[in-house]
Design a protein around this motif. Structure first.
Motif, short mmCIF file in Angstrom:
data_model
loop_
_atom_site.label_atom_id
_atom_site.label_comp_id
_atom_site.label_asym_id
_atom_site.label_seq_id
_atom_site.Cartn_x
_atom_site.Cartn_y
_atom_site.Cartn_z
N ALA A 547 -19.00 12.65 27.21
CA ALA A 547 -18.40 11.40 27.71
C ALA A 547 -19.36 10.25 27.42
O ALA A 547 -20.54 10.32 27.79
N PHE A 548 -18.88 9.20 26.75
CA PHE A 548 -19.75 8.13 26.29
C PHE A 548 -19.21 6.76 26.71
O PHE A 548 -18.02 6.60 26.98
N GLU A 549 -20.13 5.80 26.74
CA GLU A 549 -19.78 4.46 27.18
C GLU A 549 -18.84 3.75 26.20
O GLU A 549 -17.97 3.00 26.59
N ASP A 550 -19.04 3.98 24.90
CA ASP A 550 -18.24 3.26 23.91
C ASP A 550 -17.71 4.23 22.86
O ASP A 550 -18.22 5.33 22.67
N ARG A 551 -16.71 3.78 22.15
CA ARG A 551 -16.00 4.61 21.19
C ARG A 551 -16.85 4.93 19.95
O ARG A 551 -16.80 6.04 19.42
N LEU A 552 -17.64 3.98 19.50
CA LEU A 552 -18.45 4.19 18.30
C LEU A 552 -19.46 5.31 18.52
O LEU A 552 -19.64 6.19 17.65
N THR A 553 -20.10 5.33 19.68
CA THR A 553 -21.07 6.40 19.98
C THR A 553 -20.37 7.75 20.01
O THR A 553 -20.89 8.75 19.49
N ALA A 554 -19.19 7.80 20.60
CA ALA A 554 -18.43 9.05 20.65
C ALA A 554 -18.08 9.53 19.24
O ALA A 554 -18.18 10.72 18.94
#
Length: 581
Positions: A547-554
């Motif tokens: 689970a990540f804060e932003d879509r790019l990191t995911a």
């Protein structure tokens, strides 16, 4: 100059800065209201029953004065309107049907009066309570096709109720079906004098030049011309004696056998009057570039109708045409609406004996024009070029209004319109969620997805999710995952909240993906959404390590997992910037 302001800076109750314009606007609106009030009053009660026309005039006086004094729209002119009169006439017919059949029609009507005006008083009280509890904003949520349908239906009802009177006849009751039954009878027994007066009236109201309307309104011209022509004839039905002076106090009553009928009519009068008035307020706002107070307007309308009920006057609401006349002739404060009521009061006290000679056919012609104006022809002509389902709703509401009742029509229309909205919203949400590359995807995100060659699938929930979209979401996600995909990214960034349906759909997607050997990544889950998911234990299906804060990191993590690292970007280490579990 203002009067009755206070030190706290509240706006004054009376503003005399435009007193000349307010007097002229109020006088003009009163003249325009005169024939309509007489016509509405005479059209409600059966022929031979005294007091019908004067009840219409007192309705315009009382509701017009007190709604202006206590209301929240400075330029509003209130009084009997087509929708309110149709409900009132239907209630009278229902009450008369419960009376002893051995009584004459006059005796039946007189016996129904305390019950009839109990509904008016109760309707007014309901409006006051709606304003006190600040429900004005909710009343304006009725969709336009529903408003168009029931307003057009009311226009049709008014025309049907008056049609036999054009030929010198009259319906035996106040229902649509009795009015329809009276039409062939009236045509087979035509009173040619009445028909001639009706034709003259209709020609006057429909063909009256707009330039002359500034000095003499078409309805008033028709009333004068038709009445003068009627003086030359001896065999046309006329209003007859009209009581002058202050009306008698009516003590409203309720009885067990008619309680449901009265209460239902009171609710319809309150809701319909509120919708009618607030729509007129919106029209006035658009013209004057001001903003009305919806809740205060409901209180004003409720006070006016409550007092009207105690004095045997017809219920009323904001009248669009009369309000526009007031604005265009200089009215800008609530003084103009009060002047309108006082002008009609002077006419009642001085000129009521002259009104006795007005033929019924003339008033019927005026009301037919009113009904015609209420029908939303502009929408009917253009509706087929718009959403078809909206047109179906409008026509269905129109038919139910005419042949069933108003409350059923509005309720059915609102439910169907709500379902149509949910269906369209769900369709758009599913289309957005099914896109391989959502509209908000950045260049780097697109590059990661393209280089993954189908091994990464991303789904953007794209805003608040309706329960109808949630029902099919799992199926659409499964269909959108290409064969060989090893990772799914679920982006919650634009999902402000979830209900149970949406949460269960998310659980289904996660469980199905894991069962198929795919890793599920999430991004942008807000604390509010996470709290809901935890409450339903849906979070157990989502791995907090992905689970990540932003879509790019995911996406970067997913690319590393499936063995497709993006150029120009260093994947973050597993579990970097995870959302709080």
């Amino acid at each position: 100059m203002a009067l009755l302001g206070n030190r706290a800076g509240k706006p004054p109750i009376f503003d005399f800065s435009n007193i000349r314009g307010d007097i002229y606007g109020g006088v003009t609106a009163g003249i325009v209201a005169l024939p309509l009030a007489l016509a509405f009053g005479a059209g409600v009660f059966p022929p031979g029953v005294e007091g019908g026309a004067i009840a219409g005039l007192w309705g315009a006086i009382i509701v017009g004065f007190f709604a202006a004094l206590f209301g929240g729209t400075n330029t509003q002119i209130s009084g009997p309107t087509g929708p309110m009169v149709v409900v009132f006439a239907g209630l009278l017919a229902s009450l008369v049907a419960t009376m002893d059949p051995s009584m004459t029609i006059e005796e039946q009507v007189l016996s129904a009066i305390p019950l009839l005006f109990a509904a008016v008083v109760l309707g007014g009280i309901i409006q006051i309570l709606a304003g006190v509890f600040k429900l004005g904003k909710y009343i304006k949520l009725v969709p336009y096709p529903v408003i168009s349908g029931f307003m057009s239906g009311i226009g049709v009802i008014i025309i049907l109720l008056q049609f036999s009177r054009l030929f010198g006849g009259a319906p035996e009751g106040g229902t649509v079906f009795s009015a329809i039954e009276a039409i062939p009878v009236a045509i087979s027994n035509i009173n040619y004098s009445a028909l001639g007066l009706a034709a003259l009236t209709l020609a006057t109201v429909f063909l009256w030049p707009k330039k002359l309307s500034k000095f003499l309104p078409g309805t008033l011209a028709a009333l004068i011309v038709g009445t003068l022509a009627g003086l030359l004839l001896t065999n046309v039905p006329i209003l007859g004696a009209i009581p002058s002076g202050i009306p008698d106090f009516v003590l409203p009553q309720l009885s067990g056998s008619t309680l449901v009928i009265v209460l239902e009519a009171a609710v319809i009068l309150a809701v319909l009057g509120a919708i009618d008035s607030l729509l007129t307020s919106l029209v006035a706002d658009n013209v004057t570039r001001t903003r009305h107070n919806s809740d205060q307007e409901l209180i004003g309308q409720g006070v006016g109708n409550t007092i009207a009920g105690f004095f045997g006057a017809l219920p009323g609401a904001g009248a669009t045409m009369r309000t526009m006349v007031n604005i265009r002739t200089g009215g800008s404060t609530k003084i103009s609406g009060m002047v309108h009521g006082l002008v009609l009061l002077a006419i009642v006290l001085v000129l009521s004996p002259l009104a006795a000679k007005i033929p019924h056919a003339v008033l019927a012609g005026i009301l037919v024009k009113v009904g015609y104006d209420i029908i939303d022809f502009s929408y009917i002509r253009s509706a087929l070029r718009g959403p078809r389902f909206d047109y179906v709703i409008m026509m269905l509401v129109l038919l139910v209004t005419v042949f069933v009742d108003l409350i059923t029509a509005v309720g059915l229309g609102v439910v169907l319109a709500a379902l149509a909205f949910v269906w369209r919203t769900a369709d758009d949400q599913l289309k957005e969620a099914s896109k391989v590359l959502p509209r908000t995807t950045t260049a780097e995100e697109r590059k990661i997805l393209e280089e993954s060659d189908g091994r990464i699938s991303m789904f953007d929930f794209g805003g608040a999710m309706s329960f109808s979209a949630a029902a099919d979401l799992g199926h659409h996600v499964r269909q959108g995952i290409p064969e060989g995909s090893g990772a799914i990214v679920l982006d919650f960034s634009r999902l402000p909240f979830v209900d149970v349906s949406a949460a269960r759909a998310i659980e289904t997607i996660a469980v199905d993906a894991k069962a198929a050997g795919k890793r599920v990544y999430t991004s942008g889950i807000s604390p509010e959404v996470m709290k809901k998911l935890k409450g339903l234990r849906i979070d157990e299906a989502l791995d907090p390590n992905y689970a990540f804060e932003d879509r790019l990191t995911a996406l970067r993590h997913a690319a590393e997992q499936v063995g497709s690292k993006p150029k120009g970007g260093t994947p973050a280490q597993g579990g970097d910037a995870p959302l709080p579990a």
